[in-house]
Design a protein around this motif. Structure first.
Motif, PDB file in Angstrom:
ATOM      1  N   ARG A 288     -13.186 -10.024  33.177  1.00  0.00           N
ATOM      2  CA  ARG A 288     -13.846 -10.709  32.081  1.00  0.00           C
ATOM      3  C   ARG A 288     -12.822 -11.043  31.024  1.00  0.00           C
ATOM      4  O   ARG A 288     -12.005 -10.214  30.648  1.00  0.00           O
ATOM      5  N   LEU A 289     -12.926 -12.260  30.548  1.00  0.00           N
ATOM      6  CA  LEU A 289     -12.017 -12.704  29.505  1.00  0.00           C
ATOM      7  C   LEU A 289     -12.470 -12.093  28.184  1.00  0.00           C
ATOM      8  O   LEU A 289     -13.626 -12.226  27.808  1.00  0.00           O
ATOM      9  N   PRO A 290     -11.575 -11.420  27.472  1.00  0.00           N
ATOM     10  CA  PRO A 290     -11.997 -10.870  26.188  1.00  0.00           C
ATOM     11  C   PRO A 290     -12.491 -12.006  25.288  1.00  0.00           C
ATOM     12  O   PRO A 290     -11.925 -13.096  25.280  1.00  0.00           O
ATOM     13  N   SER A 291     -13.520 -11.697  24.539  1.00  0.00           N
ATOM     14  CA  SER A 291     -14.152 -12.788  23.790  1.00  0.00           C
ATOM     15  C   SER A 291     -13.206 -13.379  22.753  1.00  0.00           C
ATOM     16  O   SER A 291     -13.274 -14.562  22.435  1.00  0.00           O
ATOM     17  N   LYS A 292     -12.293 -12.558  22.236  1.00  0.00           N
ATOM     18  CA  LYS A 292     -11.354 -13.101  21.249  1.00  0.00           C
ATOM     19  C   LYS A 292     -10.470 -14.171  21.871  1.00  0.00           C
ATOM     20  O   LYS A 292     -10.139 -15.177  21.248  1.00  0.00           O
ATOM     21  N   VAL A 293     -10.080 -13.869  23.109  1.00  0.00           N
ATOM     22  CA  VAL A 293      -9.232 -14.835  23.806  1.00  0.00           C
ATOM     23  C   VAL A 293     -10.025 -16.106  24.086  1.00  0.00           C
ATOM     24  O   VAL A 293      -9.545 -17.221  23.877  1.00  0.00           O
ATOM     25  N   LEU A 294     -11.242 -15.906  24.535  1.00  0.00           N
ATOM     26  CA  LEU A 294     -12.081 -17.067  24.819  1.00  0.00           C
ATOM     27  C   LEU A 294     -12.313 -17.896  23.560  1.00  0.00           C
ATOM     28  O   LEU A 294     -12.257 -19.124  23.581  1.00  0.00           O
ATOM     29  N   GLU A 295     -12.527 -17.204  22.475  1.00  0.00           N
ATOM     30  CA  GLU A 295     -12.724 -17.922  21.215  1.00  0.00           C
ATOM     31  C   GLU A 295     -11.530 -18.785  20.889  1.00  0.00           C
ATOM     32  O   GLU A 295     -11.665 -19.922  20.455  1.00  0.00           O
ATOM     33  N   HIS A 296     -10.368 -18.192  21.102  1.00  0.00           N
ATOM     34  CA  HIS A 296      -9.158 -18.940  20.780  1.00  0.00           C
ATOM     35  C   HIS A 296      -9.038 -20.173  21.661  1.00  0.00           C
ATOM     36  O   HIS A 296      -8.693 -21.259  21.192  1.00  0.00           O
ATOM     37  N   ILE A 297      -9.338 -19.988  22.933  1.00  0.00           N
ATOM     38  CA  ILE A 297      -9.281 -21.138  23.847  1.00  0.00           C
ATOM     39  C   ILE A 297     -10.281 -22.208  23.401  1.00  0.00           C
ATOM     40  O   ILE A 297      -9.983 -23.397  23.364  1.00  0.00           O
ATOM     41  N   LEU A 298     -11.470 -21.765  23.070  1.00  0.00           N
ATOM     42  CA  LEU A 298     -12.510 -22.734  22.711  1.00  0.00           C
ATOM     43  C   LEU A 298     -12.177 -23.502  21.441  1.00  0.00           C
ATOM     44  O   LEU A 298     -12.675 -24.592  21.218  1.00  0.00           O
TER      45      LEU A 298
ATOM     46  N   CYS B 196     -21.686 -18.421  31.946  1.00  0.00           N
ATOM     47  CA  CYS B 196     -22.331 -17.106  32.013  1.00  0.00           C
ATOM     48  C   CYS B 196     -22.787 -16.751  30.614  1.00  0.00           C
ATOM     49  O   CYS B 196     -22.474 -17.437  29.651  1.00  0.00           O
ATOM     50  N   LYS B 197     -23.504 -15.667  30.512  1.00  0.00           N
ATOM     51  CA  LYS B 197     -24.083 -15.316  29.214  1.00  0.00           C
ATOM     52  C   LYS B 197     -23.034 -15.086  28.154  1.00  0.00           C
ATOM     53  O   LYS B 197     -23.201 -15.483  27.003  1.00  0.00           O
ATOM     54  N   SER B 198     -21.974 -14.389  28.506  1.00  0.00           N
ATOM     55  CA  SER B 198     -21.007 -14.086  27.451  1.00  0.00           C
ATOM     56  C   SER B 198     -20.276 -15.344  27.002  1.00  0.00           C
ATOM     57  O   SER B 198     -19.948 -15.498  25.833  1.00  0.00           O
ATOM     58  N   TRP B 199     -20.024 -16.250  27.929  1.00  0.00           N
ATOM     59  CA  TRP B 199     -19.423 -17.512  27.514  1.00  0.00           C
ATOM     60  C   TRP B 199     -20.390 -18.294  26.643  1.00  0.00           C
ATOM     61  O   TRP B 199     -19.997 -18.927  25.671  1.00  0.00           O
ATOM     62  N   PHE B 200     -21.644 -18.251  27.011  1.00  0.00           N
ATOM     63  CA  PHE B 200     -22.667 -18.927  26.204  1.00  0.00           C
ATOM     64  C   PHE B 200     -22.624 -18.394  24.767  1.00  0.00           C
ATOM     65  O   PHE B 200     -22.637 -19.141  23.789  1.00  0.00           O
ATOM     66  N   GLU B 201     -22.573 -17.062  24.661  1.00  0.00           N
ATOM     67  CA  GLU B 201     -22.596 -16.447  23.346  1.00  0.00           C
ATOM     68  C   GLU B 201     -21.363 -16.820  22.529  1.00  0.00           C
ATOM     69  O   GLU B 201     -21.448 -17.131  21.349  1.00  0.00           O
ATOM     70  N   THR B 202     -20.203 -16.715  23.183  1.00  0.00           N
ATOM     71  CA  THR B 202     -18.980 -17.030  22.458  1.00  0.00           C
ATOM     72  C   THR B 202     -18.967 -18.496  22.035  1.00  0.00           C
ATOM     73  O   THR B 202     -18.602 -18.833  20.913  1.00  0.00           O
ATOM     74  N   GLU B 203     -19.389 -19.336  22.946  1.00  0.00           N
ATOM     75  CA  GLU B 203     -19.360 -20.757  22.626  1.00  0.00           C
ATOM     76  C   GLU B 203     -20.296 -21.052  21.456  1.00  0.00           C
ATOM     77  O   GLU B 203     -19.929 -21.758  20.519  1.00  0.00           O
ATOM     78  N   ARG B 204     -21.479 -20.508  21.506  1.00  0.00           N
ATOM     79  CA  ARG B 204     -22.448 -20.899  20.481  1.00  0.00           C
ATOM     80  C   ARG B 204     -22.028 -20.398  19.098  1.00  0.00           C
ATOM     81  O   ARG B 204     -22.333 -21.012  18.091  1.00  0.00           O
ATOM     82  N   LYS B 205     -21.298 -19.279  19.102  1.00  0.00           N
ATOM     83  CA  LYS B 205     -20.892 -18.759  17.797  1.00  0.00           C
ATOM     84  C   LYS B 205     -19.712 -19.497  17.214  1.00  0.00           C
ATOM     85  O   LYS B 205     -19.364 -19.307  16.054  1.00  0.00           O
TER      86      LYS B 205
END
Lengths: 323, 585
Positions: free
Chosen positions: B4-14, B30-39
């Motif tokens: 799983r990609l840590p959400s901080k990393v994903l946030e940075h990518i996004l 997936c759900k966690s990507w959904f959550e990170t993206e929406r925030k």
């Protein structure tokens, strides 16, 4: 993958054979436009009439006939001229009855937009307020009378250039903002630019007490107070019927029984205009032509506010506005 | 086991992903990507204000800073949607005021906006920066004044082609008396005069002002005075050019323009007299965008102007430019990306429109970068369309309006099927297409087969049968918006392709042969679609077979809307009338 909705019970579209089908205008012996619903067949309906041939939109050169149609749908009886004018724009369902599987029933039966124009060119000059609407059949009560009125206006030779042009709502597809802007600058520049004679449009603002925003109308598209009045009625009816959104359901319930027409013809609202001198006058006192020349702005006022204007004129204009 | 990609990393990518389409895809992983993206989504686009509820949007995107909303269907521009249909901004503003107080930007298109709504915007969003209203209505200059006076950080205020109740020019004086942060101001659609002194002062205390579009009431003198105070402008919409031609006026104007060294975009030019055009020559070499669509100027004067515009990318002009003028454009404006040619006489009877298909062919041949076309003319030929397709396979938007309905290829008398086939086949990146002229079902078979990337399709007076609609709905994979008027088909194709409608934003059909029964059936079977029957003159009783005037179908997760006017029928409002036996009186 496609959700097939074609398998619908015929019963769902049953029309009990014992009942005579009337079209929605309440005229008997006229079937409403033929059904081509899901199974493109309503066998029991009298396909008589008038309506089909008269109302089909056929493709083709002006004046061309499509004799094939008559043999295809042999139940059609010859149209009477009045019916033709009454329902010139209802599409014939028959042409829509081609299904995927069928060979194209409609080949050669292309809609006669051009044919429809023939009908309208015979009533040229009779542009309904806002232009001839290709989509809508005219309002029930008004149909025979207003078309006749308009025809006599046409013959009376109203010479305003724009009124003689056929118009279809929304065609060509140019934003009304652009049309309005062009119209107001054309009327300024007519002589300079093209050297074309012709009276540009004459836009005046129309405001109404209580309405959130005002509209503009082109006085040159009308030839009588009657036309102007019906156009304004159409334009502003949404306000009195509480449809401006904020009122929501409450507004609808409150106002749904009251029509603007009644309001205008009753004592609730009066149509007034501002003339060149800046005075507010009741609409209807002067001959139409003079009115179009002097009117600067229109206002639909509450009856109580118009008391200051000549009382005699109130009666006169009420009578004039009555159909 | 999946990492799983840590959400901080994903946030940075996004944070590098701006496109909402991409973000929508991200949110489906997936759900966690959904959550990170929406925030992390800051710019939200809602293409149909009734497709989702304002509360749901506010809830999903807590960091939303910018919202773009569209209301009425596109054909409302051409008066095909009756007044009072809907598209109200108020519910959105109310919901956002409560849940998204950090909102900074609101862009609305074809919506009804009231003064109360504008006042609420001004009062609720402390850091409000951008208000763009396009083709909106329902408000007055009082609402504008509220925005001007209360939004201290306002950067952009643009009223594009709105219908505004104009109560006078005072609103301009409501801007803060100290320096403003205005970057863009567009009041070109307002009618009444503003005080020139107010405008001068405003411009003088707005050092960041880059874009200014005046209304026609601003005179030439006013323009000169403004330009002298704002030589840094990159976009200018002039006021009216109609004034007595005095020699000093001309030279002043010329000088004012020549001082605007950064001007890239020019519009307005209402009533421009050809004698004034040379005043613009100094800015021509730098112009990227030129809107002459209100300038009733003849071809020779247009050519004199345009041959100096070598960097021009966007040109809007009237058909007074004639084929010859377009030939000049093809020669001199090699950077052209977008061309729009509007009719000067928009009447059906007009037979003397001075542009023909040849004009567009010239431009297609000469301007290699051309990708967007809107062209009005009287008639066309297949050969021209084939040439255009061959020369310009990079076309992204092709809107041809042959004004005469059902006009065939005037040289061969055939339908324009072959021509549009060439366009659909050749222009593989075509995203928007409007067709016209005489077209049979075949044309739509080709379009369905080849136009794989077309998202928006507009059709009028065309086709023979249901096959046409069937080809389109079953073929065009990327279709999102389909709008049709006056075409001879209805129920069968619509019902057979009902599922497709859930993959689209909306479908509009007016003056076609759709029966009331089909509308009801569709509403019943497809709960995630709102099916609206819009009849200004509904019959007293509605037999199943009666055709409807207009039908507007759109997908929604918000359920049926509660603000429909009387003339809009929805199943929700009429649940007792199921699709069952109807006793017809």
């Amino acid at each position: 993958m496609s959700y097939r909705l074609l398998s619908v019970d015929k019963e769902e579209v049953d029309i009990s054979p014992g009942l005579k089908e009337r079209n929605y205008l309440g005229l008997s012996d006229c079937s409403s436009v033929d059904s081509s619903t899901i199974h493109n067949r309503v066998p029991d309906v009298e396909k008589s009439n008038l309506i089909f041939k008269a109302t089909e939109l056929r493709l083709g050169l002006p004046e061309s006939q499509s004799p094939e149609r008559e043999t295809d749908f042999g139940l059609l009886s010859p149209r009477t001229p009045d019916e033709k004018l009454l329902f010139p724009l209802l599409p014939s369902k028959d042409t829509a009855s081609a299904t995927i599987g069928h060979k194209n029933v409609v080949s050669g039966n292309k809609r006669g937009f051009a044919d429809t124009w023939d009908e309208f060119s015979s009533v040229k000059g009779s542009v309904r307020p806002g232009g001839i609407n290709m989509m809508l059949s005219p309002k029930v009560k008004d149909v025979p009378k207003s078309l006749q009125e308009e025809r006599s206006h046409a013959k009376g030779g109203s010479n305003n250039a724009p009124a003689a042009k056929a118009q279809v709502v929304g065609w060509p597809p140019i934003r009304s903002y652009r049309k309005n802007t062009m119209a107001s600058s054309t009327s300024k520049n007519t002589d300079e630019v093209d050297g074309k004679p012709g009276l540009g449009a004459l836009f005046v603002k129309v405001s109404m007490d209580g309405a959130p925003y005002l509209r503009k109308v082109d006085l040159r598209t009308y030839t009588s107070y009657q036309q102007l009045s019906s156009a304004l009625e159409k334009m502003f009816s949404c306000f009195t019927l509480g449809q401006c959104g904020l009122h929501g359901a409450q507004g609808r319930e409150r106002m749904s029984e009251i029509k603007l027409k009644d309001l205008l013809h009753g004592s609730e609202f009066v149509l007034t205009y501002e003339d060149k001198d800046g005075d507010w006058m009741l609409v209807g006192d002067v001959p139409w032509e003079i009115f179009t020349e002097t009117c600067q702005k229109l206002k639909i006022m509450k009856g109580s506010d118009s008391i200051g204007l000549a009382p005699g004129a109130v009666e006169k204009s009420k009578n004039k506005d009555r159909v | 086991m999946a990492l799983r990609l840590p959400s901080k990393v994903l946030e940075h990518i996004l944070s590098f992903i701006d496109s909402n389409e991409d973000r929508n895809s991200v949110s489906l992983v997936c759900k966690s990507w959904f959550e990170t993206e929406r925030k992390t989504r800051k710019r939200v686009f809602v293409g149909n204000c009734y497709a989702v509820s304002p509360a749901a949007v506010a809830r999903r995107f807590p960091e939303m800073r910018s919202l773009t909303l569209k209301g009425k269907p596109h054909f409302a521009d051409y008066n095909l949607v009756p007044d009072g249909w809907g598209g109200y901004a108020c519910p959105w503003v109310d919901a956002l005021a409560a849940k998204s107080p950090s909102l900074e930007e609101i862009r609305l298109k074809r919506m009804v906006v009231t003064d109360e709504c504008l006042e609420k915007i001004a009062a609720s969003f402390k850091d409000f920066k951008v208000l763009v209203l396009t083709s909106c209505e329902g408000f007055s200059t009082d609402g504008i004044a509220a925005i001007a006076s209360t939004c201290r950080n306002l950067r952009v205020l643009e009223l594009r082609e709105c219908i505004v109740e104009d109560l006078g020019g005072d609103w301009l004086s409501y801007f803060p008396k100290t320096s403003t942060s205005l970057v863009s101001l567009d009041f070109s659609c307002l009618d009444s005069e503003v005080k020139i002194s107010d405008l001068e002062r405003l411009v003088s205390r707005s050092p960041n002002l880059k874009s200014l579009k005046l209304n026609p009431a601003v005179t030439l003198d006013g323009l000169v005075s403004i330009l002298s105070r704002a030589p840094q402008l990159t976009e200018l919409g002039t006021g009216s050019f109609a004034a007595e031609l005095k020699p000093e006026a001309f030279s002043k104007l010329s000088k004012a323009f020549s001082n605007c060294k950064q001007l890239q975009s020019l519009s307005g030019l209402w009533d421009v007299l050809p004698e004034y055009l040379p005043a613009l020559y100094s800015v021509c070499p730098g112009l990227i965008s030129l809107n002459l669509s209100y300038a009733t100027v003849r071809m020779p004067d247009l050519v004199e102007l345009l041959r100096r515009c070598s960097k021009l990318q966007k040109l809007w002009v009237m058909d007074l430019i004639e084929d010859k003028g377009l030939e000049a454009v093809a020669t001199y404006c090699k950077e052209l990306r977008e061309l729009r040619v509007f009719p000067s006489e928009p009447d059906l009877d007009a037979t003397n429109i001075p542009v023909t298909e040849q004009g567009l062919v010239y431009v297609s041949k000469g301007c290699r970068k051309l990708e967007s076309v809107l062209y009005f003319c009287v008639q066309f030929t297949n050969a021209a369309l084939i040439t255009i397709a061959r020369k310009r396979p990079n076309l992204k938007c092709f809107r041809l309006c042959v004004i005469e309905p059902f006009a065939p290829d005037y040289k061969t008398n055939e339908p324009l099927d072959k021509g549009f086939k060439a366009i659909a086949e050749g222009c593989k990146d075509l995203r928007r297409l409007s067709v016209s002229g005489l077209l049979s079902d075949k044309a739509f078979k080709y379009i369905g087969k080849h136009a794989k990337k077309v998202r928006m399709l507009s059709i009028a007076f065309a086709g023979d049968s249901d096959l046409m609609l069937h080809h389109l709905l079953s073929g065009c994979e990327s279709l999102k918006k389909l709008e049709i008027r006056d075409c001879p088909f209805g129920d069968t194709a619509l019902l057979e392709n009902a599922a497709k409608l859930e993959t689209m934003r909306s479908l509009w059909m007016s003056s076609c042969f759709v029966s009331f029964g089909a509308c009801k059936l569709l509403s019943q079977k497809m709960p995630r679609l709102n099916v609206e029957v819009i009849d200004e003159h509904p019959p007293k009783t509605r037999p199943e077979s009666s055709p409807v005037e207009r039908i507007y179908i759109y997908r929604t997760v918000a359920g049926p809307r509660m603000d429909t006017p009387e003339f809009v029928w929805t199943l929700h409002k009429n649940p007792e009338i199921g699709v069952s036996r109807l006793a017809i009186k």
